[in-house]
Scaffold this active site. Structure first.
Site, PDB file in Angstrom:
ATOM      1  N   SER A 171      17.329  37.941  42.740  1.00 20.60           N
ATOM      2  CA  SER A 171      17.192  37.588  44.333  1.00 20.60           C
ATOM      3  C   SER A 171      18.584  36.384  44.682  1.00 20.60           C
ATOM      4  O   SER A 171      19.729  36.616  44.440  1.00 20.60           O
ATOM      5  CB  SER A 171      16.070  37.577  44.476  1.00 20.60           C
ATOM      6  OG  SER A 171      16.248  37.480  46.236  1.00 20.60           O
ATOM      7  N   ALA A 172      17.793  34.976  44.951  1.00 18.52           N
ATOM      8  CA  ALA A 172      18.691  34.305  45.178  1.00 18.52           C
ATOM      9  C   ALA A 172      19.155  34.041  43.827  1.00 18.52           C
ATOM     10  O   ALA A 172      20.656  33.542  43.727  1.00 18.52           O
ATOM     11  CB  ALA A 172      18.150  32.510  45.523  1.00 18.52           C
TER      12      ALA A 172
END
Length: 350
Positions: A171-172
């Site tokens: 994700s991030a």
């Protein structure tokens, strides 16, 4: 740091204006409350076959990373273990190497990849807005170089192959992996990183954005693990003040972003979930890089939501993903190190 409860805040006329999974709460007076607990609790599954420990990599900022290494060798192990970075997710606002879901995933990576796993923390927003997290992630890579050059690396790196490094992120963390691929994508940057050599990147459902909504964003149901409201909140809290989601930090193809056609990307695996709100941006990213001649594979998990490999780590799709990562590491890793160690002990993995 605000220490009072939400009820006391309300009584004092201070309202909660942002809430990220009840882990991060921002109030109308600008104060912030962070819970010491993770966003959801799971049991740590540590059978002792992996040794691990926390190491500071930036004393000034108080940043640490967690190292993992198989405790005992098996006959098929290489003479030196590859190094596999894992940057956690959390929308740049929440998450830590210490959270049990990320810790479990790193234990599993070390077990199945037969690798030294490096799991760095980075500064979180909104206290430290982007690009702070990216700067910290670069620092964690440079820390590995300093270890390689020291002649006396940390004991958990004693049999690491610094010329066989992979960078992954969830994700991030997947967005961080993209920025690192660009940062170290020139011949000059590669030369400056020696003796560390990055062989490939794995972007697990990377956290990209833009001001024009994609179909997967518009169609994301509100009960999704990562829904549009939370997605927007993460970006609102993490981007530089005054920026939109077309900022080059969040949109790799936005106005002012570096021309990625000029970057020579190392081999890359981009993992996409069919039910993930970020699906369309990840597919577009991977397909564009492939069109420009880069060695990029886009791997689809059609029925999976965002972060399925840490939320349901024992599922068949999570097992399939681990096998795919293993294949990628085997195919793109250091082909010169195929010697096997004769010294080993039996490691029982449950």
């Amino acid at each position: 740091m605000m220490s009072s409860s939400s009820s006391l805040s309300a009584a004092a006329g201070v309202a909660e204006v942002e809430n990220c999974r009840d882990v991060l709460r921002v109030f109308s007076d600008g104060s912030i409350v962070r819970s010491p607990e993770p966003s959801f609790m799971v049991t740590v599954e540590d059978d002792g076959s992996i040794e691990w420990g926390d190491v500071p990599f930036d004393f000034d900022l108080g940043l640490h990373l967690r190292l993992y290494r198989p405790r005992c060798r098996v006959p098929t192990d290489p003479a030196r273990f590859p190094v596999f970075y894992y940057f956690h997710g959390g929308g740049y606002c929440i998450g830590s190497r210490t959270w049990p879901n990320f810790h479990n995933y790193c234990l599993r990576l070390a077990t199945h990849l037969r690798a030294v796993v490096v799991s760095p923390d980075y500064r979180l927003a909104p206290e430290n807005r982007l690009p702070a997290a990216i700067e910290d992630s670069v620092a964690s890579i440079l820390w590995l170089r300093s270890q390689a050059l020291s002649g006396d690396p940390h004991p958990l790196l004693a049999d690491a192959d610094f010329s066989n490094v992979f960078v992954s992120g969830d994700s991030a963390g997947g967005s961080i992996a993209h920025h690192l691929a660009v940062r170290f994508g020139s011949d000059e940057a590669r030369a400056d990183l020696k003796p560390v050599l990055i062989r490939g990147f794995i972007l697990l459902m990377p956290f990209f954005a833009g001001t024009i909504r994609t179909r997967s964003e518009n169609e994301c149901p509100p009960d999704a693990f990562l829904n549009l409201e939370l997605n927007d909140r993460f970006w609102r809290l993490s981007l530089p003040v005054g920026s939109t989601t077309d900022d080059p930090i969040s949109n790799p193809f936005g106005p002012g972003a570096p021309d990625l056609q000029t970057v020579r990307f190392d081999p890359m695996l981009v993992v996409v979930g069919g039910k993930d709100l970020l699906r369309d941006r990840a597919v577009d990213y991977g397909e564009r890089l492939k069109k420009w001649g880069n060695p990029v594979e886009v791997l689809h998990f059609e029925s999976q939501q965002h972060g399925f490999f840490t939320t349901t780590p024992k599922s068949k799709p999570a097992d399939e993903l681990m096998r795919s990562i293993q294949r990628f590491v085997d195919q793109t890793g250091n082909k010169s190190d195929r010697s096997r160690s004769s010294g080993w002990c039996l490691a029982v993995v449950f």
